[in-house]
Design an enzyme around this catalytic site. Sequence first.
Site, PDB file in Angstrom:
ATOM      1  N   LYS A 204       0.825  -1.212   0.000  1.00 51.90           N
ATOM      2  CA  LYS A 204       0.000   0.000   0.000  1.00 51.90           C
ATOM      3  C   LYS A 204       0.859   1.262   0.000  1.00 51.90           C
ATOM      4  O   LYS A 204       0.654   2.167  -0.806  1.00 51.90           O
ATOM      5  CB  LYS A 204      -0.932  -0.018   1.213  1.00 51.90           C
ATOM      6  CG  LYS A 204      -1.987  -1.112   1.174  1.00 51.90           C
ATOM      7  CD  LYS A 204      -2.974  -0.988   2.316  1.00 51.90           C
ATOM      8  CE  LYS A 204      -2.365  -1.360   3.652  1.00 51.90           C
ATOM      9  NZ  LYS A 204      -2.057  -2.790   3.769  1.00 51.90           N
ATOM     10  N   VAL A 205       1.828   1.347   0.926  1.00 55.55           N
ATOM     11  CA  VAL A 205       2.658   2.551   1.015  1.00 55.55           C
ATOM     12  C   VAL A 205       3.593   2.644  -0.185  1.00 55.55           C
ATOM     13  O   VAL A 205       3.740   3.704  -0.805  1.00 55.55           O
ATOM     14  CB  VAL A 205       3.459   2.570   2.329  1.00 55.55           C
ATOM     15  CG1 VAL A 205       4.368   3.794   2.377  1.00 55.55           C
ATOM     16  CG2 VAL A 205       2.519   2.571   3.529  1.00 55.55           C
ATOM     17  N   ASP A 224       9.191  -6.661  -5.375  1.00 52.90           N
ATOM     18  CA  ASP A 224       8.302  -7.247  -4.378  1.00 52.90           C
ATOM     19  C   ASP A 224       7.973  -8.650  -4.872  1.00 52.90           C
ATOM     20  O   ASP A 224       7.387  -8.810  -5.945  1.00 52.90           O
ATOM     21  CB  ASP A 224       7.015  -6.419  -4.245  1.00 52.90           C
ATOM     22  CG  ASP A 224       6.162  -6.856  -3.060  1.00 52.90           C
ATOM     23  OD1 ASP A 224       6.024  -8.081  -2.860  1.00 52.90           O
ATOM     24  OD2 ASP A 224       5.633  -5.982  -2.349  1.00 52.90           O
ATOM     25  N   VAL A 283      11.310   4.567   5.465  1.00 55.01           N
ATOM     26  CA  VAL A 283      10.175   4.879   6.342  1.00 55.01           C
ATOM     27  C   VAL A 283       9.428   3.591   6.688  1.00 55.01           C
ATOM     28  O   VAL A 283       8.257   3.627   7.053  1.00 55.01           O
ATOM     29  CB  VAL A 283       9.207   5.897   5.689  1.00 55.01           C
ATOM     30  CG1 VAL A 283       9.858   7.248   5.521  1.00 55.01           C
ATOM     31  CG2 VAL A 283       8.684   5.382   4.354  1.00 55.01           C
ATOM     32  N   ALA A 284      10.127   2.451   6.586  1.00 52.41           N
ATOM     33  CA  ALA A 284       9.491   1.156   6.836  1.00 52.41           C
ATOM     34  C   ALA A 284       9.795   0.671   8.248  1.00 52.41           C
ATOM     35  O   ALA A 284       9.103   1.005   9.200  1.00 52.41           O
ATOM     36  CB  ALA A 284       9.962   0.147   5.783  1.00 52.41           C
ATOM     37  N   ARG A 285      10.851  -0.120   8.400  1.00 52.43           N
ATOM     38  CA  ARG A 285      11.284  -0.640   9.692  1.00 52.43           C
ATOM     39  C   ARG A 285      12.801  -0.528   9.768  1.00 52.43           C
ATOM     40  O   ARG A 285      13.496  -0.845   8.811  1.00 52.43           O
ATOM     41  CB  ARG A 285      10.860  -2.114   9.869  1.00 52.43           C
ATOM     42  CG  ARG A 285       9.367  -2.307  10.054  1.00 52.43           C
ATOM     43  CD  ARG A 285       8.903  -1.804  11.416  1.00 52.43           C
ATOM     44  NE  ARG A 285       7.490  -2.059  11.683  1.00 52.43           N
ATOM     45  CZ  ARG A 285       6.520  -1.219  11.419  1.00 52.43           C
ATOM     46  NH1 ARG A 285       6.781  -0.048  10.848  1.00 52.43           N
ATOM     47  NH2 ARG A 285       5.274  -1.523  11.715  1.00 52.43           N
ATOM     48  N   GLU A 314      14.706   2.372  18.983  1.00 54.87           N
ATOM     49  CA  GLU A 314      14.024   3.668  19.026  1.00 54.87           C
ATOM     50  C   GLU A 314      13.679   4.053  20.458  1.00 54.87           C
ATOM     51  O   GLU A 314      13.038   3.264  21.158  1.00 54.87           O
ATOM     52  CB  GLU A 314      12.754   3.629  18.166  1.00 54.87           C
ATOM     53  CG  GLU A 314      13.061   3.467  16.684  1.00 54.87           C
ATOM     54  CD  GLU A 314      11.832   3.555  15.795  1.00 54.87           C
ATOM     55  OE1 GLU A 314      10.711   3.685  16.328  1.00 54.87           O
ATOM     56  OE2 GLU A 314      11.986   3.496  14.559  1.00 54.87           O
ATOM     57  N   HIS A 333      10.451   8.820  13.697  1.00 48.60           N
ATOM     58  CA  HIS A 333       9.331   7.923  13.376  1.00 48.60           C
ATOM     59  C   HIS A 333       8.027   8.710  13.218  1.00 48.60           C
ATOM     60  O   HIS A 333       7.035   8.479  13.927  1.00 48.60           O
ATOM     61  CB  HIS A 333       9.171   6.851  14.457  1.00 48.60           C
ATOM     62  CG  HIS A 333       8.524   5.601  13.935  1.00 48.60           C
ATOM     63  ND1 HIS A 333       8.826   4.350  14.387  1.00 48.60           N
ATOM     64  CD2 HIS A 333       7.576   5.404  12.976  1.00 48.60           C
ATOM     65  CE1 HIS A 333       8.103   3.437  13.749  1.00 48.60           C
ATOM     66  NE2 HIS A 333       7.340   4.060  12.881  1.00 48.60           N
ATOM     67  N   LEU A 334       8.040   9.609  12.228  1.00 45.40           N
ATOM     68  CA  LEU A 334       6.897  10.489  11.986  1.00 45.40           C
ATOM     69  C   LEU A 334       6.021  10.038  10.826  1.00 45.40           C
ATOM     70  O   LEU A 334       5.119  10.763  10.413  1.00 45.40           O
ATOM     71  CB  LEU A 334       7.395  11.915  11.702  1.00 45.40           C
ATOM     72  CG  LEU A 334       8.181  12.611  12.813  1.00 45.40           C
ATOM     73  CD1 LEU A 334       8.629  13.996  12.353  1.00 45.40           C
ATOM     74  CD2 LEU A 334       7.350  12.712  14.082  1.00 45.40           C
ATOM     75  N   GLY A 335       6.263   8.835  10.293  1.00 44.28           N
ATOM     76  CA  GLY A 335       5.552   8.400   9.088  1.00 44.28           C
ATOM     77  C   GLY A 335       4.046   8.557   9.157  1.00 44.28           C
ATOM     78  O   GLY A 335       3.400   8.965   8.199  1.00 44.28           O
TER      79      GLY A 335
END
Length: 597
Positions: A204-205, A224, A283-285, A314, A333-335
């Site tokens: 999705k992202v 993917d 911006v994933a993990r 974190e 971590h502002l995603g």
Amino acid sequence: MATAYSWNFMVTPTKPSLSWKLSIPSPFTAVNVTRRQNRTARRFVVFATVFHDPKPTVLVAERLGEAGLALLKSFANVDCSYNLNHEELCTKISLCDALIVRSGTKVTREVFERSGGRLKVVGRAGVGIDNVDLSAATEHGCLVVNAPTANTIAAAEHGIALLTAMARNIAQADASIKSGKWQRSKYVGVSLVGKTLAVMGFGKVGSEVARRAKGLGMHVIAHDPYAPADRARAIGVELVTFEEAISTADFISLHMPLTPATSKMFNDESFSKMKKGVRIVNVARGGVIDEEALVRALDSGTVAQAALDVFTEEPPPKDSKLVLHENVTVTPHLGASTTEAQEGVAIEVAEAIVGALKGQLAATAVNAPMLPAEILSELAPFVTLSEKLGRLAVQLVAGGSGVQSVKVTYASARGPDDLDTRLLRAMITKGLIEPISSVFINLVNADFCAKQRGLRITEERILLDGSPENPIEFIQVQIANVESRFSTAMSDSGEIKVEGRVKDGNAHLTKVGSFAVDVSMEGSLILCRQVDQPGMVGSVGSILGEENVNVNFMSVGRIAPRKQAVMTIGVDEEPSKEALKRIRDLPAVEEIVFLKL
């Protein structure tokens, strides 16, 4: 109906006075309270008769958007108690039917035990559920739901924000001018137009990032192992292999889940294959990047810049070399941190909670409801077999191929009315999706998750003669319209085909492509196609023994003596790449693949 409650308080002779506070929770209304004192025994007995409010009670343990709270309050009594410590949470939980948390509250086994069976659903306002003990929730019959879609756009926008800020040195230039400097020549950036962006993880992202990058004039490719090629083509994106993606990209944007397969996927070896001067956004993990390797790649100039919103730890240490690196842009971590996303998450989790309390099946459930013991007992070994066949089949798909069509065949002497395969289909779906996704699949959400990913699973029955005492003779999984990492797994009709059955209560792999094999599906497997000749079992076994890899099972299936054969080897440890190369280099070996089960 009125319900009587009794509290007993003992007084010891050394304590001449007694005081207490009787707290009636908000969902209850006290009707009558009496006190009787037995002076001889010094015992007080408090009797309370209360009426139970028919509305369920929802405990909101961390801040939730007003729209979500309003939805909850229209259906339930809502107790907003923030910043509870663990003991306070355990004390409150027995009075609650539902609990909503974010990432800061640990919902442990003790919480479920202390609920006394009243807690029906836990809602995670966000995606990750690392802070919830799923096993304990399932054991106690408690559904766990999350909010996986509401923050998609916010995360994608943040990815693009970091991409552009990194390319134009926004953060560094801002810090420089605020310190009194004016360094126009130092912060010359790079243009995005015409550059190649590799989107690693086309969910999705990732797909939303791709759409926005196309609007900036970038050439977008993606990797993917699960994404359908036609969905990528619809927005002008080409699916490629992992190696092609990282070796041709000018920018790399990470959007894959953190799983055992993706942990530290971006390491020294990966960085060495990239274009010199590549730029990376994550911006994933945090765990998908080996952070020490990234620092080395930045120092050497292999990676020109990195923009990171997530970290392995974190918050990261204050002296983190990665965070302090002059070519790294960081955010905490502002995603998902937009007003709109937070309201969306609140509504999504509130809707799931209300639906669950009404007894509806939740599409965002991340654990399975408890099954009747007799059904679970009978199907338990086939549940394991189904999931492992799914895991095995999807790992045989070559990179760049999108899985869209899967056929499952059950051979059984039972009629359709006597064999419910929904649980088995869910476990096959779980095996197909979970190795390449952060989604948790169960009986509740399996069909929803398959449909969401464009995965069509059809079922077929083969009715056998004989006793219906054994529910299933064998299960076969076929994946159509894909290429395989192990060509021998392709059937004569062109599908990847694996087949298995339960023997003595254990899952066994019994067919790969057209080759009959027989190996226990424990640990991991090595599949090796070879020319059938003396000494092959010994040669392969010797190589694994020298590498200290324990072999737990071995089987050889062949067409005819001295013709092609497939050796299937069960191993307890993952062989090194060198060990697999040594096996591959044996003259009689034609292809080899290692598979984790």
